[in-house]
Design a protein around this motif. Sequence first.
Motif, PDB file in Angstrom:
ATOM      1  N   UNK A 189      61.315  20.999  26.040  1.00  0.00           N
ATOM      2  CA  UNK A 189      61.919  22.416  26.025  1.00  0.00           C
ATOM      3  C   UNK A 189      61.088  23.271  25.447  1.00  0.00           C
ATOM      4  N   UNK A 190      61.053  24.559  25.950  1.00  0.00           N
ATOM      5  CA  UNK A 190      60.296  25.728  25.630  1.00  0.00           C
ATOM      6  C   UNK A 190      61.242  26.645  25.037  1.00  0.00           C
ATOM      7  N   UNK A 191      60.834  27.545  24.037  1.00  0.00           N
ATOM      8  CA  UNK A 191      61.721  28.677  23.599  1.00  0.00           C
ATOM      9  C   UNK A 191      60.838  29.778  23.997  1.00  0.00           C
ATOM     10  N   UNK A 192      61.352  31.201  24.532  1.00  0.00           N
ATOM     11  CA  UNK A 192      60.574  32.065  24.606  1.00  0.00           C
ATOM     12  C   UNK A 192      61.215  33.385  23.715  1.00  0.00           C
ATOM     13  N   UNK A 193      60.388  33.889  22.922  1.00  0.00           N
ATOM     14  CA  UNK A 193      60.636  35.041  22.169  1.00  0.00           C
ATOM     15  C   UNK A 193      60.356  36.194  22.683  1.00  0.00           C
ATOM     16  N   UNK A 194      61.908  37.072  22.745  1.00  0.00           N
ATOM     17  CA  UNK A 194      61.880  38.359  23.474  1.00  0.00           C
ATOM     18  C   UNK A 194      62.270  39.404  22.185  1.00  0.00           C
ATOM     19  N   UNK A 195      62.211  40.522  22.724  1.00  0.00           N
ATOM     20  CA  UNK A 195      62.703  41.565  21.735  1.00  0.00           C
ATOM     21  C   UNK A 195      64.137  41.708  21.446  1.00  0.00           C
ATOM     22  N   UNK A 196      64.890  41.551  22.729  1.00  0.00           N
ATOM     23  CA  UNK A 196      66.338  41.761  22.701  1.00  0.00           C
ATOM     24  C   UNK A 196      67.044  41.271  23.897  1.00  0.00           C
ATOM     25  N   UNK A 197      68.144  40.792  23.797  1.00  0.00           N
ATOM     26  CA  UNK A 197      68.967  40.477  24.981  1.00  0.00           C
ATOM     27  C   UNK A 197      69.864  41.522  25.202  1.00  0.00           C
ATOM     28  N   UNK A 198      69.757  42.116  26.499  1.00  0.00           N
ATOM     29  CA  UNK A 198      70.551  43.090  27.145  1.00  0.00           C
ATOM     30  C   UNK A 198      71.972  42.498  27.608  1.00  0.00           C
ATOM     31  N   UNK A 199      71.989  41.460  28.036  1.00  0.00           N
ATOM     32  CA  UNK A 199      73.296  40.859  28.792  1.00  0.00           C
ATOM     33  C   UNK A 199      73.260  40.447  29.977  1.00  0.00           C
ATOM     34  N   UNK A 200      74.171  40.424  30.839  1.00  0.00           N
ATOM     35  CA  UNK A 200      74.137  39.710  31.998  1.00  0.00           C
ATOM     36  C   UNK A 200      74.386  40.468  33.390  1.00  0.00           C
ATOM     37  N   UNK A 201      73.471  40.235  34.515  1.00  0.00           N
ATOM     38  CA  UNK A 201      73.731  40.993  35.730  1.00  0.00           C
ATOM     39  C   UNK A 201      73.795  40.041  36.622  1.00  0.00           C
ATOM     40  N   UNK A 202      74.717  40.452  37.700  1.00  0.00           N
ATOM     41  CA  UNK A 202      74.787  39.775  39.113  1.00  0.00           C
ATOM     42  C   UNK A 202      73.980  40.501  40.068  1.00  0.00           C
ATOM     43  N   UNK A 203      73.007  39.591  40.446  1.00  0.00           N
ATOM     44  CA  UNK A 203      72.146  40.065  41.599  1.00  0.00           C
ATOM     45  C   UNK A 203      72.274  39.389  42.852  1.00  0.00           C
ATOM     46  N   UNK A 204      72.464  40.016  43.959  1.00  0.00           N
ATOM     47  CA  UNK A 204      72.978  39.625  45.213  1.00  0.00           C
ATOM     48  C   UNK A 204      71.230  39.454  45.996  1.00  0.00           C
ATOM     49  N   UNK A 205      71.394  38.639  47.156  1.00  0.00           N
ATOM     50  CA  UNK A 205      70.082  38.333  47.851  1.00  0.00           C
ATOM     51  C   UNK A 205      69.569  39.300  48.429  1.00  0.00           C
ATOM     52  N   UNK A 206      70.386  40.297  48.793  1.00  0.00           N
ATOM     53  CA  UNK A 206      69.728  41.550  49.537  1.00  0.00           C
ATOM     54  C   UNK A 206      69.149  42.555  48.558  1.00  0.00           C
ATOM     55  N   UNK A 207      69.049  42.263  47.293  1.00  0.00           N
ATOM     56  CA  UNK A 207      68.417  43.110  46.379  1.00  0.00           C
ATOM     57  C   UNK A 207      67.044  42.529  45.847  1.00  0.00           C
ATOM     58  N   UNK A 208      66.755  41.349  46.338  1.00  0.00           N
ATOM     59  CA  UNK A 208      65.683  40.707  45.721  1.00  0.00           C
ATOM     60  C   UNK A 208      64.557  41.334  46.672  1.00  0.00           C
ATOM     61  N   UNK A 209      63.475  41.540  45.988  1.00  0.00           N
ATOM     62  CA  UNK A 209      62.000  42.076  46.561  1.00  0.00           C
ATOM     63  C   UNK A 209      61.048  40.915  46.177  1.00  0.00           C
ATOM     64  N   UNK A 210      60.197  40.274  47.182  1.00  0.00           N
ATOM     65  CA  UNK A 210      59.332  39.530  46.606  1.00  0.00           C
ATOM     66  C   UNK A 210      58.153  40.218  46.586  1.00  0.00           C
ATOM     67  N   UNK A 211      56.977  39.846  45.451  1.00  0.00           N
ATOM     68  CA  UNK A 211      56.004  40.623  45.463  1.00  0.00           C
ATOM     69  C   UNK A 211      54.849  40.190  46.709  1.00  0.00           C
ATOM     70  N   UNK A 212      53.829  41.190  46.942  1.00  0.00           N
ATOM     71  CA  UNK A 212      53.155  40.988  48.184  1.00  0.00           C
ATOM     72  C   UNK A 212      52.478  39.707  47.859  1.00  0.00           C
ATOM     73  N   UNK A 213      52.174  38.983  48.975  1.00  0.00           N
ATOM     74  CA  UNK A 213      51.254  37.729  48.841  1.00  0.00           C
ATOM     75  C   UNK A 213      49.817  38.153  48.533  1.00  0.00           C
TER      76      UNK A 213
END
Length: 171
Positions: free
Chosen positions: A97-121
């Motif tokens: 189990x890892x814990x990741x330290x962040x500055x703040x939690x903003x909330x939840x977002x729904x992301x649809x498949x057509x909103x995803x952009x893959x970085x260039x290979x």
Amino acid sequence: MFKSNIKNVKKMITDEYLVARIGAMVFGIYCRDVKNVYSEKIKLVKLYYQTRIFRGVAHIDGQVMQLIDLRRRVGMEDHAGGKMLTVISFQTNMSTVFGVVVDEIIGMKKVSEDQLITHSSSLNNSNANINLLFPMVALLEDGEMIHLLDSTYLDKTEQVLEEETGDLELF
């Protein structure tokens, strides 16, 4: 007609992401990868053999876990803060189990498949595998862009080398 309906259904598939922030960087973590979220005073034990990305080891909610500072992991300066930390925990395999330290939690977002952009290979992964840690971004309707974190690369900072033989090995 049947194929076009399948295509439309596929575009409507959405996934929920926990959205957090470090500095000005907003990122999302696939909710199925998140085990828990903590925001509390945490006593850390620094282990001297750990690399700089690790804050130390902590006992949180009955579980011992290594804490990775995401600011350090992506090359940002440390956050000037006390012992009050916001931590997102991940179960990366049966026993780790890892814990990741962040500055703040903003909330939840729904992301649809057509909103995803893959970085260039063509991006190379020589800088602590940052392109593997954030392999995609989501461009939301309001124009907001969030980087999507792949938790399997949280602690993997060594360059991933690909064999250039091009031959397939059959078993």
